[in-house]
Write an enzyme that holds these catalytic residues in place. Structure first.
Site, PDB file in Angstrom:
ATOM      1  N   CYS A   2       0.820  -1.214   0.000  1.00 28.13           N
ATOM      2  CA  CYS A   2       0.000   0.000   0.000  1.00 28.13           C
ATOM      3  C   CYS A   2       0.855   1.267   0.000  1.00 28.13           C
ATOM      4  CB  CYS A   2      -0.866   0.047   1.242  1.00 28.13           C
ATOM      5  SG  CYS A   2      -1.854  -1.407   1.494  1.00 28.13           S
ATOM      6  N   ARG A  27       5.155  -0.011  -5.954  1.00 28.79           N
ATOM      7  CA  ARG A  27       5.092  -0.807  -4.727  1.00 28.79           C
ATOM      8  C   ARG A  27       4.132  -1.983  -4.863  1.00 28.79           C
ATOM      9  NH1 ARG A  27       6.590   2.595  -0.031  1.00 28.79           N
ATOM     10  NH2 ARG A  27       5.125   1.481   1.266  1.00 28.79           N
ATOM     11  N   TRP A  74      -3.083  -2.584  -1.402  1.00 26.29           N
ATOM     12  CA  TRP A  74      -2.702  -3.969  -1.715  1.00 26.29           C
ATOM     13  C   TRP A  74      -3.448  -4.811  -0.699  1.00 26.29           C
ATOM     14  CZ3 TRP A  74       0.067  -8.017   0.670  1.00 26.29           C
ATOM     15  CH2 TRP A  74       0.594  -8.994  -0.189  1.00 26.29           C
ATOM     16  N   ASN A 100      -1.754   2.260   5.858  1.00 24.18           N
ATOM     17  CA  ASN A 100      -0.884   1.141   5.475  1.00 24.18           C
ATOM     18  C   ASN A 100      -0.647   0.317   6.726  1.00 24.18           C
ATOM     19  OD1 ASN A 100      -0.608   2.315   3.017  1.00 24.18           O
ATOM     20  ND2 ASN A 100       1.582   2.744   3.189  1.00 24.18           N
ATOM     21  N   GLY A 101      -0.563  -0.981   6.575  1.00 21.52           N
ATOM     22  CA  GLY A 101      -0.293  -1.833   7.743  1.00 21.52           C
ATOM     23  C   GLY A 101      -1.534  -2.612   8.124  1.00 21.52           C
ATOM     24  N   GLU A 485      18.354 -16.991  -7.590  1.00 24.08           N
ATOM     25  CA  GLU A 485      17.917 -15.643  -7.939  1.00 24.08           C
ATOM     26  C   GLU A 485      17.390 -15.605  -9.386  1.00 24.08           C
ATOM     27  OE1 GLU A 485      17.117 -13.130  -6.452  1.00 24.08           O
ATOM     28  OE2 GLU A 485      17.249 -11.470  -7.846  1.00 24.08           O
ATOM     29  N   LYS A 489      13.632 -14.485 -10.412  1.00 23.94           N
ATOM     30  CA  LYS A 489      13.332 -13.400 -11.377  1.00 23.94           C
ATOM     31  C   LYS A 489      12.341 -13.883 -12.424  1.00 23.94           C
ATOM     32  CE  LYS A 489      14.336 -10.555  -9.799  1.00 23.94           C
ATOM     33  NZ  LYS A 489      14.903 -10.578  -8.513  1.00 23.94           N
ATOM     34  N   GLU A 492       8.823 -14.372 -10.894  1.00 24.65           N
ATOM     35  CA  GLU A 492       8.224 -13.104 -10.471  1.00 24.65           C
ATOM     36  C   GLU A 492       7.571 -12.346 -11.619  1.00 24.65           C
ATOM     37  OE1 GLU A 492      10.588 -10.894  -6.900  1.00 24.65           O
ATOM     38  OE2 GLU A 492      11.739 -11.224  -8.707  1.00 24.65           O
ATOM     39  N   HIS A 508      18.730 -35.821  -7.471  1.00 27.22           N
ATOM     40  CA  HIS A 508      17.911 -36.286  -6.347  1.00 27.22           C
ATOM     41  C   HIS A 508      16.452 -35.875  -6.495  1.00 27.22           C
ATOM     42  CE1 HIS A 508      21.454 -37.717  -4.294  1.00 27.22           C
ATOM     43  NE2 HIS A 508      22.029 -36.539  -4.500  1.00 27.22           N
ATOM     44  N   LYS A 607       6.559  -4.284  -3.776  1.00 28.92           N
ATOM     45  CA  LYS A 607       7.967  -3.916  -3.707  1.00 28.92           C
ATOM     46  C   LYS A 607       8.461  -3.949  -2.269  1.00 28.92           C
ATOM     47  CE  LYS A 607      11.832  -2.400  -5.317  1.00 28.92           C
ATOM     48  NZ  LYS A 607      12.618  -3.434  -5.978  1.00 28.92           N
TER      49      LYS A 607
HETATM   50  C1  G6P Z   1       9.538  -8.181  -1.841  1.00 27.86           C
HETATM   51  C2  G6P Z   1      10.098  -7.692  -3.160  1.00 27.86           C
HETATM   52  C3  G6P Z   1      11.405  -8.403  -3.449  1.00 27.86           C
HETATM   53  C4  G6P Z   1      12.376  -8.219  -2.300  1.00 27.86           C
HETATM   54  C5  G6P Z   1      11.763  -8.678  -0.973  1.00 27.86           C
HETATM   55  C6  G6P Z   1      12.618  -8.261   0.207  1.00 27.86           C
HETATM   56  O1  G6P Z   1       9.141  -9.510  -1.973  1.00 27.86           O
HETATM   57  O2  G6P Z   1       9.181  -7.920  -4.207  1.00 27.86           O
HETATM   58  O3  G6P Z   1      11.980  -7.879  -4.632  1.00 27.86           O
HETATM   59  O4  G6P Z   1      13.537  -8.941  -2.551  1.00 27.86           O
HETATM   60  O5  G6P Z   1      10.492  -8.070  -0.789  1.00 27.86           O
HETATM   61  O6  G6P Z   1      12.629  -6.866   0.269  1.00 27.86           O
HETATM   62  P1  G6P Z   1      13.745  -5.986   0.927  1.00 27.86           P
HETATM   63  O7  G6P Z   1      13.283  -4.575   0.709  1.00 27.86           O
HETATM   64  O8  G6P Z   1      13.760  -6.354   2.386  1.00 27.86           O
HETATM   65  O9  G6P Z   1      15.026  -6.286   0.266  1.00 27.86           O
END
Ligand code: G6P
Length: 612
Positions: A2, A27, A74, A100-101, A485, A489, A492, A508, A607
């Site tokens: 949010c 975000r 969100w 937010n929260g 990673e 990606k 995501e 395995h 985000k």
């Molecule tokens: C969310 C974002 C990711 C990020 C993760 C941790 O899931 O979409 O891209 O890696 O949070 O966020 P931070 O701000 O703690 O690195």
């Protein structure tokens, strides 16, 4: 997650607020809304969908008010729809709230309010809070500010809030606990936002509210107090990025821009930390706790998402260069596991945003148990940065694309500098190795630039896999976290199911999945694992899998058996994660674009994850 934007001043509020919400789109959100005080009336517009939908709704309504609040939601409580979207107005129309929260005890409060005759339109905890404030205000006949503070004192959970009261329509209220809130200070005007991005085009003077602080703004000034009315002088931070840091700069997407920024962002993370003349590393942010670090027996790294993968690279680095035992933990697991932590331990929290709820909770727990806490954060003044004993900012600049790219490479280079410095101070690295490593580190921006030059070829390779439904990523040693990673990606942003594995583990389980439809991305550069990963590639080919290998420049052996190879420049194996991740970022990007996905705002993702 949010986003909040609010404005009070002399200008028409809605374009500033809607423009600000657009800046916060990165975000992640599912609905948006705005409330403006117009001619003494509060006018609310909100809808499911994009901020552009909200803009169309508001445009043409001739709303000229100069005080307002806006929100991108969100969904947490209640599905994304027009009714659950913020702002929420209290039943008798006295208060309007964006939030937010999560208010964790909202059910109990709601039941109590229902007994008093309150009815609720939405399923949200925010509407409960709006009504709680109003109920206290009307029952106790106190000021709106006191009613807000009284309500927050009995609310459990996290909040970043923007509030307007119809009885004091010349005021903007803001409060925070757990969920960040920044106040921008202009000339006779104030801006509030959940991060600096919507504010920087108007002012570089920011005040980050602390937990349980409430700000009250009029066009004449601001007062900041806590819930018990203790006053605080605003501590002003100067933000060092303007709007150019948050525009696409000619790229189609923020993600691509941020991938291309990596040579610069990496150099920025190292700037002033590797001394040009001597090649020595100086990390002023951790100097104070250096004696503790030099003698430490165990480092625990806590993080989430991509930052967790950077932490895994850190494990290899600290073990190899500084011979320190390292544990890397998902912050969400760590915080609920009753972990064994002692004052001798050092905990490193890695977080781009510095606001991830689980990471924040993990460091609070470790702090209670006496550990020394270090932060590696990108966002200056963020909660994690403020709650750690020492640390390093990555200085990668604002990262807007939800899929993290430049933040990852900057986190890894920060960890690399730390590990090399500790190795030196602990007497593990001799002069020669230390110098070689720092020289090599300084070359990494140039090496990433070389990879970026291969973008056209990488796009063509990606084209072949745009219709894939699954993918496997394999790596060994330092490149195992990179495989994780790469897979993250891809899933995501292109919604292709992808798994990262240590290459030897393939036999395995995942090997059962391999057939002629399965792309396998193999990280196979010239390091001590080369022969082993070559065998893994042969195992995939023997089962008719498709192999896309990331290899060292000039490799001919793998080129003979792989379906495609992407060559990257050679460097020290410990620095390879920063280079090898780049083609994987580009592959995900291109595949997502080819599949028509929303690259910068992938579905369901946020985000900055400020709820647990
Ligand atoms: C969310 C974002 C990711 C990020 C993760 C941790 O899931 O979409 O891209 O890696 O949070 O966020 P931070 O701000 O703690 O690195």
């Amino acid at each position: 997650m949010c986003g909040i934007v609010g404005y009070i001043g002399g200008r028409t509020a809605w374009p500033i607020i809607v423009g600000g919400l657009q800046r916060l789109e990165y975000r992640g959100y599912d609905s948006a809304g705005i409330a403006v005080v117009d001619d003494g009336q509060i006018r609310i517009n909100k809808c499911r969908g994009k901020v552009s939908d909200l803009r169309s709704l508001v445009r043409g309504q001739n709303i000229s008010g100069t005080i307002g609040i806006g929100h991108t939601r969100w969904a947490t409580h209640g599905e994304p729809n027009d009714i659950n979207a913020h702002p929420h107005m209290s039943m008798n129309g006295k208060f309007v709230v964006v939030h937010n929260g999560i208010i964790e005890n909202y059910r109990t409060i709601k039941a109590q309010l229902e007994q008093k005759g309150y009815a609720f339109r939405s399923q949200t905890d925010t509407e409960v809070l709006a009504n709680l404030i109003e109920n206290i205000y009307l029952e106790k006949q106190i000021s709106p500010e006191s009613a807000i503070k009284a309500a927050l004192s009995i609310s459990v959970g996290a909040y970043g809030l923007g509030i307007i009261c119809t009885d004091q329509p010349d005021r903007l209220f803001a409060a925070r606990k757990g969920s960040p809130l920044a106040v921008g200070i202009g000339q006779g005007e104030y801006f509030i936002a959940s991060d600096a991005t919507p504010i920087v085009e108007y002012t570089d003077q920011l005040v980050y509210l602390e937990d349980e602080q409430v700000a009250v703004m009029t066009t004449d000034g601001i007062s900041i107090t806590d819930l018990k009315d203790t006053p605080f002088d605003p501590i002003i931070t100067n933000v060092d990025f303007g709007t150019e840091g948050i525009d696409k700069g000619g790229f189609d997407h923020f993600m691509l821009k941020e991938i291309y920024e990596q040579p610069n962002s990496l150099a920025d993370t190292m700037r002033g930390r590797i001394i040009e003349q001597t090649g020595t590393i100086n990390l002023s942010g951790i100097n104070e706790i250096m004696p503790k670090l030099v003698g430490v027996n165990r480092i625990i790294i806590v993080a989430c998402g991509t930052s967790y993968h950077a932490g895994l690279v850190g494990e290899y680095l600290f073990e190899q260069f500084a011979r320190i035992n390292v544990e890397v933990e998902y912050a969400s697991e760590f915080r609920y596991r009753d972990p064994i932590i002692s004052p001798e331990d050092v905990v490193i929290a890695i977080s781009q945003s510095g606001e991830t709820a689980d990471t924040l909770a993990a460091i609070r727990l470790a702090k209670q148990k006496g550990a020394t806490i270090l932060g590696i954060c990108n966002v200056v003044g963020s909660s994690i940065a403020r709650e750690t004993h020492a640390g390093m900012y990555t200085h990668a600049g604002p990262e807007i694309g939800v899929a993290s790219t430049k933040a990852f490479t900057s986190q890894v280079v920060a960890l690399t500098m730390m590990a090399i410095l500790l190795g030196r101070k602990r007497g593990i690295l001799d002069d020669k190795t230390y110098n070689e490593l720092t020289t090599e580190l300084r070359r990494t921006p140039e090496l990433i630039s070389e990879v970026l030059k291969d973008n056209d070829h990488i796009r063509e390779v990606s084209r072949a896999y745009q219709l894939a439904q699954n993918a496997i990523y394999l790596g060994r040693g330092y490149l195992y976290p990179v495989a994780l990673e790469g897979a993250l990606k891809l899933k995501e942003i292109s919604y292709i199911h992808a798994e990262g594995y240590p290459a030897a583990e393939m036999k395995h389980g995942p090997i059962a999945l391999i057939d002629n439809c399965m792309p396998v991305f193999a990280l196979a550069t010239h390091d001590k694992h080369y022969d082993k990963i070559l065998s893994n590639i042969q195992e995939v080919k023997a089962r008719k899998g498709q192999v896309i290998a990331i290899v060292s420049r000039g490799d001919t052996e793998i080129a003979r058996i792989a379906d495609y190879v992407i060559e990257i420049p050679e460097c020290h194996e410990a620095l390879m994660p920063m280079i090898a991740v780049v083609p994987l970022q580009l592959i995900s990007y291109h595949i997502a674009v080819m599949r028509g996905c929303n690259v910068d705002q992938p579905r369901n993702l946020a985000k900055s994850v400020t709820v647990e």
